[in-house]
Scaffold this active site. Structure first.
Site, PDB file in Angstrom:
ATOM      1  N   LYS A  52       0.830  -1.203   0.000  1.00  0.00           N
ATOM      2  CA  LYS A  52       0.000   0.000   0.000  1.00  0.00           C
ATOM      3  C   LYS A  52       0.867   1.256   0.000  1.00  0.00           C
ATOM      4  O   LYS A  52       0.562   2.231  -0.693  1.00  0.00           O
ATOM      5  CB  LYS A  52      -0.939  -0.025   1.217  1.00  0.00           C
ATOM      6  CG  LYS A  52      -2.029  -1.085   1.097  1.00  0.00           C
ATOM      7  CD  LYS A  52      -2.681  -1.431   2.420  1.00  0.00           C
ATOM      8  CE  LYS A  52      -3.652  -2.584   2.257  1.00  0.00           C
ATOM      9  NZ  LYS A  52      -4.216  -3.069   3.517  1.00  0.00           N
ATOM     10  N   GLN A  96      -4.245  -1.767   9.793  1.00  0.00           N
ATOM     11  CA  GLN A  96      -4.176  -3.102   9.206  1.00  0.00           C
ATOM     12  C   GLN A  96      -4.747  -4.130  10.182  1.00  0.00           C
ATOM     13  O   GLN A  96      -4.278  -4.255  11.311  1.00  0.00           O
ATOM     14  CB  GLN A  96      -2.726  -3.449   8.862  1.00  0.00           C
ATOM     15  CG  GLN A  96      -2.565  -4.786   8.150  1.00  0.00           C
ATOM     16  CD  GLN A  96      -3.183  -4.797   6.765  1.00  0.00           C
ATOM     17  OE1 GLN A  96      -3.010  -3.883   5.981  1.00  0.00           O
ATOM     18  NE2 GLN A  96      -3.934  -5.849   6.476  1.00  0.00           N
ATOM     19  N   ASP A 119     -11.257   2.885   4.406  1.00  0.00           N
ATOM     20  CA  ASP A 119     -11.679   1.488   4.292  1.00  0.00           C
ATOM     21  C   ASP A 119     -13.195   1.392   4.169  1.00  0.00           C
ATOM     22  O   ASP A 119     -13.725   0.386   3.695  1.00  0.00           O
ATOM     23  CB  ASP A 119     -11.223   0.693   5.516  1.00  0.00           C
ATOM     24  CG  ASP A 119     -10.008  -0.175   5.224  1.00  0.00           C
ATOM     25  OD1 ASP A 119      -9.776  -0.474   4.039  1.00  0.00           O
ATOM     26  OD2 ASP A 119      -9.301  -0.544   6.178  1.00  0.00           O
TER      27      ASP A 119
END
Length: 291
Positions: A52, A96, A119
């Site tokens: 990422k 994460q 997200d």
């Protein structure tokens, strides 16, 4: 001939367009910034975060990274999120998952500022999505929709079977496909571990989305000609990555299918970049054209 939906190629195309969006923002002295937070020593999580960060740099975005000892008190993670919420250079925050057992995962999602929740998991953003007014669409479901579009499939009036009911993929992708939108208006059946006659549900669908996390649970005998199959599964078996669909038997039956690896994975990261660019525009009241 079966169309193999190349997630890498599609992701590269979208990222090229996102570079133009980033340039629009940099012209306004705004550089989209994504913060990743890792509270784990799991090698897979470390790899995902690294991918990422690299993706951000490749399209001209800023990447911020915070690592927290997995044994540290949960408050250290909550405090880190609070600091990132207040940092004007950070437009998107990604913690994460999974987090250690002593950390309340639900609280983690709730602590992130909804405007920086790229997200799309904060309850406010989930609610907006469900009611058809999404601020940020969850990355993997959004990527799946883009892949169906890439296959040239019109979802309106189609029968879709989603195998899996997770909050991350199954539920949101089902919701997006049934909405009154250009890439929606489908009739959706959601299957799970208690579903009876799964083969009947998969065989009779126009589109099958496999997101149960069970290696190769769907093979060609459970599919039909003319279908589009999106395989979200990422399972490691004997050192190799395989999907929830047995690819070799399935590709001889269906019209279009995404592989594992090289399918949904690259699209998930790309839609994370998409959401971060969008977040930067929203937070600075700058209109940004998105692909």
């Amino acid at each position: 001939m079966t169309y193999i939906i190349d997630g890498n190629e599609l992701a590269d195309s979208i990222r090229a367009d996102l570079e133009d969006s980033v340039e629009t923002l940099t012209d306004e002295d705004i550089t989209p910034g994504l913060a990743t937070v890792l509270m784990s020593d799991d090698p897979a999580s470390e790899t995902y975060v690294s991918m990422k960060q690299k993706a951000c740099e490749e399209i001209g975005m800023e990447s911020f990274h915070v690592e927290i000892d997995p044994e540290a008190p949960a408050e250290e993670l909550y405090d880190t999120i609070e600091d990132l919420n207040e940092d004007p250079e950070v437009h998107g925050i990604l913690v994460q998952l999974p987090v250690p057992d002593h950390v309340d995962e639900e609280r983690v999602l709730n602590e992130i500022d909804p405007m920086k929740d790229v997200d799309g998991f904060h309850p406010e953003n989930v609610g907006r999505m469900v009611t058809g007014n999404a601020r940020f669409k969850p990355c993997t479901p959004h990527g799946v929709i883009k892949m169906i579009e890439d296959a040239g499939v019109d979802t309106e009036g189609k029968d879709v079977t989603v195998v899996g009911r997770s909050n991350i993929v199954g539920k949101p992708v089902a919701n997006l496909l049934m909405q009154k939108t250009e890439n929606g208006n489908a009739t959706v059946t959601v299957c799970h571990s208690r579903t009876q006659n799964l083969e009947e549900k998969t065989k009779n669908a126009d589109i099958v989305i496999a997101a149960a996390g069970v290696p190769e649970m769907i093979d060609g005998s459970m599919l039909s000609e003319g279908q589009t199959v999106i395989d979200v599964g990422t399972n490691r078996v004997d050192g190799e990555l395989v999907g929830d669909v047995e690819f070799e038997s399935a590709k001889d039956v269906v019209d279009a299918i995404s592989p594992v690896p090289g399918g949904v994975g690259p699209m998930t990261i790309t839609m994370l970049l998409y959401n971060t660019v969008k977040a930067a525009g929203l937070q600075n009241d700058v209109e940004v054209e998105l692909p």
